[in-house]
Design an enzyme around this catalytic site. Structure first.
Site, PDB file in Angstrom:
ATOM      1  N   TYR A  53       0.839  -1.204   0.000  1.00 22.48           N
ATOM      2  CA  TYR A  53       0.000   0.000   0.000  1.00 22.48           C
ATOM      3  C   TYR A  53       0.875   1.255   0.000  1.00 22.48           C
ATOM      4  CZ  TYR A  53      -4.080  -2.915   1.046  1.00 22.48           C
ATOM      5  OH  TYR A  53      -5.094  -3.853   1.001  1.00 22.48           O
ATOM      6  N   GLY A 219     -16.231  -0.878  -4.632  1.00 22.59           N
ATOM      7  CA  GLY A 219     -15.613   0.332  -5.163  1.00 22.59           C
ATOM      8  C   GLY A 219     -16.511   1.556  -5.111  1.00 22.59           C
ATOM      9  N   GLY A 224     -24.565   4.326  -2.802  1.00 19.86           N
ATOM     10  CA  GLY A 224     -25.677   5.239  -3.071  1.00 19.86           C
ATOM     11  C   GLY A 224     -25.243   6.564  -3.648  1.00 19.86           C
TER      12      GLY A 224
END
Length: 326
Positions: A53, A219, A224
């Site tokens: 990361y 993702g 929403g």
């Protein structure tokens, strides 16, 4: 916060796992510190990261941020069940021909030492294989991991992105060697990606692994955002996929409106309702996003709601082979 055991281990972890993939990329260090402090305050003791990361030439940056957060003291390290991963290319010139992705004993030893140094700790509670490497046999793998366990550098071993049969082989080899084996499988699993219900979830449940779903909102598609006029930072990449599932997302949004709950929280609550799931990973970018996620643990979906969700997002029909055979 609620807690559960991590697979077959005696280790208790929070039902939400804080993911750190954005730290040092889309989330600066100051905000990352605020999020991790808020997580501990909320009772989340489970923090997940990976050595790659930060990505590319910046691989390791996220672990360094977490290490500096630990270095502040205040019991931060002691309160944290820390999980990181090994497999990818760390862009270390000293790796030479072993720089490519993989899980040799050589690479596990070198990359574990690198993670410990960046994280400013002498041990990692959960050390996970970021992907399966079928070029390495399990005698080599369990030998490398058990050496690290005996040295006190790791507590437990987990997998990520393993097929159901990979999990079965791993546990069979562990049993033959008289070692604990895997305690968790980190896998992509959400309402739009239910294929793991065929093999991975049943194998994990039967063989003592807790499932840690990554990308629980696919993702951002299940957040929403499209109804609020915000398709997120990866809108360009998601446009094609969004077009394929728009009708489902609209139906899901209408259901969540009836429930009086947001799509992201219902998506997390749906995962938490599955007895195979230990803790979905919430990969937040901001403190506000983190605080929103906390209510998912308190949200209970009744049977009629779960049935309606299945109608909108039909899964594979159960586990194999019953899902497709007589």
């Amino acid at each position: 916060m609620k807690y559960t055991y991590l697979g077959q281990s005696g280790l208790r972890v929070s039902r939400l796992c804080l993911g750190t993939m954005n730290f040092g990329v889309d989330t600066d260090e100051k905000e990352a510190f605020r999020i991790m402090d808020a997580a501990l305050d909320a009772g989340i003791n489970f923090i997940d990261t990976a050595n790659i990361y930060g990505w590319g030439e910046n691989s390791g940056r996220t672990e360094e941020i977490i290490g500096r957060w630990f270095a502040q003291g205040g019991g931060r390290r002691e309160k944290t069940v820390l999980a990181t991963k090994v497999y990818g290319d760390m862009h270390d010139p000293y790796d030479g021909p072993n720089r490519d992705a993989g899980l040799s004993a050589y690479k596990i030893r070198r990359h574990l030492e690198g993670s410990l140094r960046r994280l400013q700790t002498d041990h990692i509670e959960l050390y996970q294989m970021h992907h399966v490497d079928r070029n390495v046999n399990w005698n080599e793998l369990w030998g490398a991991f058990e050496t690290a366990v005996h040295q006190g550098k790791i507590g437990y071993v987990g997998s990520s992105n393993f097929a159901g049969w990979d999990i079965a082989v791993a546990q069979g080899e562990a049993k033959a060697k008289g070692v604990l084996g895997l305690v968790s499988e980190q896998h992509k699993y959400n309402l739009l990606c239910r294929l793991p219900e065929l093999e991975v979830l049943p194998a994990s449940k039967a063989l003592g692994l807790g499932v840690i779903p990554w990308s629980p909102l696919d993702g951002g598609l299940l957040s929403g955002g499209h109804r609020r006029g915000s398709s997120g930072r990866r809108s360009g990449e998601k446009n094609e996929r969004f077009g394929q599932v728009k009708d489902q997302l609209d139906a899901y949004g209408a259901l969540c409106d009836e429930l009086g709950e947001s799509e992201d929280l219902v998506s997390l609550a749906w995962l938490l309702a599955n007895p195979a799931v230990t803790a979905p990973i919430i990969g937040v970018r901001t403190l506000e996003q983190f605080e929103r996620s906390l209510r998912a643990v308190e949200l209970t979906l009744d049977e009629s709601t779960l049935k309606r969700i299945d109608e909108i997002f039909p899964g594979p029909g159960g586990d194999a082979p019953k899902a497709y055979a007589w």
